[in-house]
Design a protein around this motif. Structure first.
Motif, PDB file in Angstrom:
ATOM      1  N   ALA A 585       0.836  -1.204   0.000  1.00  0.00           N
ATOM      2  CA  ALA A 585       0.000   0.000   0.000  1.00  0.00           C
ATOM      3  C   ALA A 585       0.867   1.248   0.000  1.00  0.00           C
ATOM      4  O   ALA A 585       0.673   2.175  -0.802  1.00  0.00           O
ATOM      5  N   LEU A 586       1.852   1.297   0.883  1.00  0.00           N
ATOM      6  CA  LEU A 586       2.732   2.459   0.976  1.00  0.00           C
ATOM      7  C   LEU A 586       3.615   2.577  -0.255  1.00  0.00           C
ATOM      8  O   LEU A 586       3.829   3.675  -0.784  1.00  0.00           O
ATOM      9  N   ALA A 587       4.112   1.446  -0.751  1.00  0.00           N
ATOM     10  CA  ALA A 587       4.975   1.477  -1.928  1.00  0.00           C
ATOM     11  C   ALA A 587       4.208   1.918  -3.168  1.00  0.00           C
ATOM     12  O   ALA A 587       4.742   2.644  -4.017  1.00  0.00           O
ATOM     13  N   SER A 588       2.952   1.505  -3.291  1.00  0.00           N
ATOM     14  CA  SER A 588       2.140   1.948  -4.432  1.00  0.00           C
ATOM     15  C   SER A 588       1.926   3.455  -4.382  1.00  0.00           C
ATOM     16  O   SER A 588       1.968   4.138  -5.409  1.00  0.00           O
ATOM     17  N   ALA A 589       1.697   3.978  -3.183  1.00  0.00           N
ATOM     18  CA  ALA A 589       1.559   5.430  -3.027  1.00  0.00           C
ATOM     19  C   ALA A 589       2.838   6.136  -3.440  1.00  0.00           C
ATOM     20  O   ALA A 589       2.808   7.174  -4.109  1.00  0.00           O
ATOM     21  N   MET A 609      -1.237   1.300  11.458  1.00  0.00           N
ATOM     22  CA  MET A 609      -2.577   1.644  10.966  1.00  0.00           C
ATOM     23  C   MET A 609      -3.031   0.604   9.962  1.00  0.00           C
ATOM     24  O   MET A 609      -2.256   0.185   9.089  1.00  0.00           O
ATOM     25  N   GLU A 610      -4.279   0.192  10.079  1.00  0.00           N
ATOM     26  CA  GLU A 610      -4.872  -0.729   9.111  1.00  0.00           C
ATOM     27  C   GLU A 610      -4.662  -0.191   7.698  1.00  0.00           C
ATOM     28  O   GLU A 610      -4.897   0.990   7.410  1.00  0.00           O
ATOM     29  N   ARG A 651      -3.184  -8.502   1.995  1.00  0.00           N
ATOM     30  CA  ARG A 651      -2.276  -7.760   1.110  1.00  0.00           C
ATOM     31  C   ARG A 651      -2.087  -6.333   1.624  1.00  0.00           C
ATOM     32  O   ARG A 651      -0.991  -5.785   1.572  1.00  0.00           O
ATOM     33  N   LEU A 652      -3.144  -5.724   2.109  1.00  0.00           N
ATOM     34  CA  LEU A 652      -3.054  -4.370   2.667  1.00  0.00           C
ATOM     35  C   LEU A 652      -2.239  -4.356   3.956  1.00  0.00           C
ATOM     36  O   LEU A 652      -1.447  -3.441   4.190  1.00  0.00           O
ATOM     37  N   GLY A 653      -2.445  -5.369   4.789  1.00  0.00           N
ATOM     38  CA  GLY A 653      -1.719  -5.450   6.045  1.00  0.00           C
ATOM     39  C   GLY A 653      -1.899  -4.208   6.886  1.00  0.00           C
ATOM     40  O   GLY A 653      -2.965  -3.586   6.912  1.00  0.00           O
ATOM     41  N   VAL A 654      -0.841  -3.828   7.591  1.00  0.00           N
ATOM     42  CA  VAL A 654      -0.815  -2.585   8.350  1.00  0.00           C
ATOM     43  C   VAL A 654       0.354  -1.745   7.870  1.00  0.00           C
ATOM     44  O   VAL A 654       1.366  -2.278   7.400  1.00  0.00           O
TER      45      VAL A 654
END
Length: 666
Positions: A585-589, A609-610, A651-654
């Motif tokens: 999620a963070l890497a895609s951002a 954070m979720e 996949r989203l994890g935290v």
């Protein structure tokens, strides 16, 4: 140094009709291929090329409203294969002066076509400007797409002038002041004069114009309220001067001052809060709450730690759609499920029905009142059939596996043959060959409106046969009862991509999920800021990655080479993933908005954070949408590749707070 690849809209170049790259190629050192010497054109091909060139010149003349040049170029195309567009571009620049007879003749000649509906759209706008309500009212029901905000505003004006009550429709429509134009300005004035809009409606429009930095609409609305246009413009464009000038005595002066508070908060929260606190004794409780709502919105969009407190101080303020959504996002980040529920339930029905807020309302019910599981599950069920980010999350809440629906019966050749003969689809192919993707997509989508499920699958397959993979994906996504996920989630160029991802230890499903979002598999896609190719790599990013991996002969033109683009894009994904401690999620951002911005968003966390909450509260709309789509795509790809159910939540994890790191990407 990286240039962030945050753009409003990707401008996608067309693929060639006969293939993604129909040019002859010769091998070159280093694996990069360049076009070989051109083959001389036959006389027929040369004549066709000349016609195409004249058509492009005709189109540009029409876009420049040069009627004389358009007529000249059109005269050179007496038998062009897209004759309806020759007629359209000849008429469009002089539509203002054309007679109703001439406009109707065009509409009759090309009745039922996409370009006829486009001309009707143009004519309706002209009729509205001319206040020719008789012809406008006659043509409006024939406007098939009816997707133009200004046409809709003129339609409400026409109804209001006949004495109809249109207040509710106007409130639902008037939500984006920068797009109002003359038509929606006329609508607001008409409703104010006929008392269909009261003072609260006009104040809502004034605040919304300030919120969206729409100076013209703000000035016009303030004037309807008795405010000074010059002072309103100053509040929107030069808020520091407006705050220095002071509060003023009248209620409209107070409202203009509050607009300045909101605008100043976008630049510096400190000055905005100081000004609001200083003048609080002179403001009514609701005016104070309105001011804090404006400050809270600005604070939310920077993920300021004070945003939650500001929202609590805004209790009682009338909130815009954007304010309601950001208040909900900040409440999510605080795990204040009571505020989440309260704010979503305060949204207008159309906004509340959005899958995002349907999902989070269900989550709030489960968190706040476990006894309301049945009501929460009803909300999840409402969106679970949507194969998107929130549809997938809803399925997991219901305990349903995220699996791939069974494919329908294989297509027969007789089902695809009508697609090849379809005049609209053939026009679309012609436009794609001319690199006119907007016109090609319009023609393609116009034909899809008439198709059933099986025909949509056949049209998607026809797109695949012509290497127009973005249309294949878009077309196949429209089915609701019959599915072909190899069309919806294709994996072209796997012979190049799989060895690259394997060597990097990179999740192939995530890479394909990102490519599907970045370029829809258009290999020569190019964004407005210069990102290129399948993986939309910026030149500066390409140069940085090439240096890191030892590609010493890199020049930015190599980004259009498929192998080089995949090599650089995949390596960059690997770099941003490492800097994100493995969070996709963070890497895609980071891939979309730049590592610096992603780092700053992560720095706002003081506890894990979720992932879904992190994605929903990304400050930039484009990146927020991008991350959701990439991870939903990746989940589908993983299901296809592994042939077993997957979990988007896993996949989203935290997303964890950032620690001290070395060698961070710039």
């Amino acid at each position: 140094m990286f240039l962030p690849k945050l753009v409003s809209t990707i401008v996608l170049a067309a693929t060639a009709v006969g293939g993604i790259d129909a040019r002859a190629q010769t091998p070159q050192p280093g694996g990069v291929q360049y076009a070989s010497a051109p083959v001389p054109l036959s006389p027929a091909a040369a004549a066709s090329r000349a016609d195409d060139d004249n058509f492009l010149l005709l189109r540009e003349a029409a876009r420049q409203d040069d009627a004389s040049a358009a007529a000249s170029y059109a005269a050179r195309l007496p038998a062009y294969e897209i004759a309806s567009y020759v007629d359209y571009y000849r008429l469009k620049p002089r539509l203002r002066e054309a007679s109703a007879v001439e406009a109707r003749a065009f509409l009759e000649r090309w009745k039922g076509s996409a370009i006829a509906d486009r001309l009707r759209n143009d004519w309706l706008l002209e009729l509205g400007k001319q206040r020719d309500w008789a012809n406008f009212d006659q043509q409006l029901p024939l406007f098939v797409l009816n997707d133009d905000t200004q046409v809709k505003c003129y339609a409400l004006v026409s109804r209001a002038l006949k004495g109809e009550r249109v207040t509710a429709d106007a409130r639902a429509l008037l939500i984006n002041p920068p797009a109002y134009g003359e038509a929606c300005a006329l609508l607001i004035a008409t409703l104010a004069q006929s008392h269909q809009f009261d003072r609260d409606d006009l104040l809502a429009q004034l605040r919304l114009a300030g919120e969206t930095h729409a100076t013209g609409p703000a000035k016009r609305t303030a004037a309807l309220l008795g405010g000074a246009e010059n002072l309103t413009a100053q509040a929107v464009d030069l808020p520091a001067l407006a705050l220095a000038r002071g509060l003023g005595a009248s209620s409209i002066d107070h409202e203009i001052y509050l607009v300045a508070i909101g605008r100043m908060a976008r630049t510096t929260l400190k000055l905005a809060t100081v000004a609001l606190e200083k003048n609080a004794p002179k403001l009514s409780p609701q005016e104070q709450a309105t001011g804090w709502a404006s400050v809270a919105l600005a604070a939310s969009m920077t993920l300021s730690p004070d945003a939650y407190a500001y929202w609590r101080r805004s209790a009682g303020a009338p909130l815009s759609a954007d304010q309601l959504q950001w208040k909900t996002r900040i409440a999510l980040r605080q795990l204040d499920w009571a505020m989440v529920r309260e704010t979503i339930e305060a949204m207008p029905p159309q906004l509340r029905a959005d899958p995002a807020w349907t999902y989070w309302l269900g989550r709030a019910l489960l968190a706040q009142a476990p006894g309301q599981r049945e009501q929460a599950h009803a909300l999840f069920t409402r969106i679970a059939d949507l194969n998107n980010f929130y549809g997938q999350l809803a399925m997991e809440e219901l305990g349903l596996p995220l699996s791939i629906p069974a494919a329908g019966a294989p297509l027969a050749s007789f089902e695809i043959a009508p697609m090849a003969a379809n005049p609209g689809l053939r026009r679309a192919l012609k436009f794609f060959s001319l690199r006119l993707r907007f016109e090609g997509t319009r023609e393609w989508n116009w034909e899809l409106r008439k198709m059933g499920e099986r025909e949509l699958i056949a049209a998607a397959e026809f797109a695949r046969q012509n290497d127009i993979l973005d249309r294949m994906v878009n077309t196949s996504e429209r089915t609701r009862t019959e599915f072909d996920y190899t069309q919806r989630f294709p994996s072209p160029h796997n012979d190049i991509l799989q060895p690259t991802t394997q060597s990097l230890g990179l999740d192939r499903a995530w890479v394909y999920g990102l490519i599907r979002q970045e370029s829809r598999f258009i290999t020569d896609a190019r964004s407005g800021v210069g990102a290129s190719g399948l993986m939309q790599v910026m030149p500066s990013t390409g140069a940085f990655v090439a240096k890191k991996i030892g590609l010493t002969d890199f020049v930015h033109t190599m980004l259009t080479d498929l192998r080089t683009n995949i090599l650089l894009g995949a390596n960059y994904m690997n770099m941003v993933l490492a800097n994100a401690d493995g969070s996709q999620a963070l890497a895609s951002a980071a891939y979309n908005a730049g590592p610096g911005r992603a780092r700053s968003w992560r720095a706002t966390l003081n506890a894990p954070m979720e992932g879904a909450i992190f994605a929903e509260s990304i400050p930039y709309l484009e990146t927020r949408t991008y991350v959701k789509n990439v991870l939903a795509n990746a989940t589908n790809y993983a299901t296809l590749f592994e042939n077993k159910p997957q979990s988007l939540k896993a996949r989203l994890g935290v997303v964890t707070p950032s620690g001290a790191r070395v060698n961070q990407l710039p």
